[in-house]
Scaffold this motif. Structure first.
Motif, PDB file in Angstrom:
ATOM      1  N   PHE A 124      41.245  42.191  39.600  1.00  0.00           N
ATOM      2  CA  PHE A 124      40.911  41.106  38.690  1.00  0.00           C
ATOM      3  C   PHE A 124      40.045  41.966  37.481  1.00  0.00           C
ATOM      4  O   PHE A 124      39.863  41.188  36.399  1.00  0.00           O
ATOM      5  CB  PHE A 124      39.881  40.139  39.454  1.00  0.00           C
ATOM      6  CG  PHE A 124      40.853  39.218  40.422  1.00  0.00           C
ATOM      7  CD1 PHE A 124      42.017  39.493  40.632  1.00  0.00           C
ATOM      8  CD2 PHE A 124      39.925  38.681  41.364  1.00  0.00           C
ATOM      9  CE1 PHE A 124      42.776  38.860  41.801  1.00  0.00           C
ATOM     10  CE2 PHE A 124      40.648  37.771  42.402  1.00  0.00           C
ATOM     11  CZ  PHE A 124      42.007  38.087  42.569  1.00  0.00           C
ATOM     12  N   TYR A 138      42.741  36.032  36.511  1.00  0.00           N
ATOM     13  CA  TYR A 138      42.049  35.909  38.020  1.00  0.00           C
ATOM     14  C   TYR A 138      40.670  36.191  37.506  1.00  0.00           C
ATOM     15  O   TYR A 138      39.889  35.583  38.443  1.00  0.00           O
ATOM     16  CB  TYR A 138      42.825  36.564  39.065  1.00  0.00           C
ATOM     17  CG  TYR A 138      44.361  36.235  39.292  1.00  0.00           C
ATOM     18  CD1 TYR A 138      44.571  34.795  39.572  1.00  0.00           C
ATOM     19  CD2 TYR A 138      45.350  37.074  39.451  1.00  0.00           C
ATOM     20  CE1 TYR A 138      46.017  34.465  39.730  1.00  0.00           C
ATOM     21  CE2 TYR A 138      46.641  36.764  39.589  1.00  0.00           C
ATOM     22  CZ  TYR A 138      46.906  35.360  39.739  1.00  0.00           C
ATOM     23  OH  TYR A 138      48.124  34.919  40.045  1.00  0.00           O
ATOM     24  N   PRO A 144      40.931  32.879  42.721  1.00  0.00           N
ATOM     25  CA  PRO A 144      42.161  32.447  43.213  1.00  0.00           C
ATOM     26  C   PRO A 144      42.533  32.853  44.819  1.00  0.00           C
ATOM     27  O   PRO A 144      43.302  32.848  45.420  1.00  0.00           O
ATOM     28  CB  PRO A 144      43.211  32.830  42.515  1.00  0.00           C
ATOM     29  CG  PRO A 144      42.789  34.662  42.069  1.00  0.00           C
ATOM     30  CD  PRO A 144      41.139  34.034  42.104  1.00  0.00           C
TER      31      PRO A 144
END
Length: 341
Positions: A89, A31, A187
């Protein structure tokens, strides 16, 4: 300070800048890689070719690059840091208050340092936020309602705990609430950026200023209908600005609507650096005219006074900056000397 070919001067406040680390070393998972990849696609797809960076530079640029781009080449007088943590992330976060503070501390007159909070941090987060305000003297926050935290894929300004944080902002004098309400970045979930909660928050906290970053794109119409009835709602032009290059008519259409609904006093210029370089955005904006058929139909114009407000005077008012006094303060610093050389 930018001086146009016609001799008009513009005090420039870049309302949305970052000093991020999206490098592979800082990416925690797929991600993190996907997020910076999406940013790079926006950068390379909307910038003039000569302003597109190599991927490696874009993922993690150094201090010297940022200072040169913004304050020497880019005409910016003051930049406002808008942190984005994304700790699910990125190992050390994507763009944190502490990291931005390094540049703020070194160049205090060139930056305004904002911070951030997330209501999912509960009581602990409230205490940490109060400590940040005391440490950094911040006057604004950047909120990212679509940020993932474990199994949670976003939150809303209508959440009871979010209202606790907004009340704390009001108590501490943190009056400028910048909220990312724009295009999704993979995302993250697009619906978590919906603008509807701005209406609720702006009504409940009339003493706070809600700067809707990216003017709600792709929900700009919804944003305008909210902003016209909530006088404490502003539009941050990051992401809309670069369309002035590949899609000037589209840019003109959206700007006309924003001026019709909000007027000239509630729109703030932003480059979203390093998504885009401020130099070409400012040059093109100062030279831009809304297409005549659109301007006539909507009944608005982008005159010099309006551009001066958007490029800096509106943000200066929100952050209690006196443009004349601040210009004098900057006159002798190293960046002003480079510009004058």
């Amino acid at each position: 300070m930018y001086r146009s070919a016609a001799g008009d001067e513009y005090f420039v406040v870049d309302g949305h800048v970052h000093w991020w680390d999206g490098s592979p070393e800082n990416q925690k998972n797929e991600y993190g890689k996907g997020f910076i990849s999406c940013f790079y696609d926006y950068h390379s797809g909307l910038s003039p070719a000569e302003y597109v960076w190599p991927r490696e530079k874009y993922e993690k640029y150094d201090k010297a690059t940022m200072m040169q781009d913004m304050f020497v080449d880019g005409y910016v007088d003051v930049g406002i840091f808008q942190p984005t943590y994304l700790t699910d992330f990125y190992v050390n976060g994507f763009n944190t208050t502490a990291h931005d503070a390094e540049l703020k501390n070194e160049y205090p007159d060139r930056f305004i340092l904002n911070s951030a909070w997330d209501p999912r941090d509960g009581e602990r987060g409230l205490a940490e936020f109060e400590e940040k305000v005391a440490t950094y003297g911040i006057k604004g926050v950047k909120l990212y309602t679509a940020e993932w935290r474990g199994d949670s894929r976003g939150w809303s300004l209508t959440d009871p705990m979010a209202e606790r944080y907004l009340a704390k902002c009001q108590e501490l004098g943190v009056k400028n609430i910048h909220v990312h309400k724009g295009p999704t970045i993979w995302p993250l979930n697009k619906d978590a950026f919906d603008v509807a909660d701005i209406d609720h928050a702006a009504t409940n906290f009339p003493d706070l200023n809600f700067i809707v970053e990216h003017v709600g794109m792709p929900r700009t119409d919804d944003f305008c209908w909210i902003a016209v009835q909530e006088p404490n709602v502003y539009g941050g032009l990051a992401v809309l600005m670069p369309f002035i290059h590949p899609r000037p008519r589209y840019f003109g259409q959206v700007m006309a609507e924003l001026l019709f609904w909000l007027g000239a006093d509630r729109l703030l210029f932003a480059s979203d650096y390093a998504l885009w370089h401020p130099k070409w955005l400012i040059e093109k904006f100062v030279d831009f005219e809304i297409p005549a058929d659109i301007a006539d139909q909507v009944g608005v114009q982008l005159d010099v006074e309006t551009k001066q407000k958007i490029l800096g005077l509106n943000a200066a008012k929100l952050y209690d900056i006196d443009p004349e006094a601040h210009t004098a303060k900057l006159a002798g610093d190293e960046f002003s000397r480079k510009v004058a050389a």
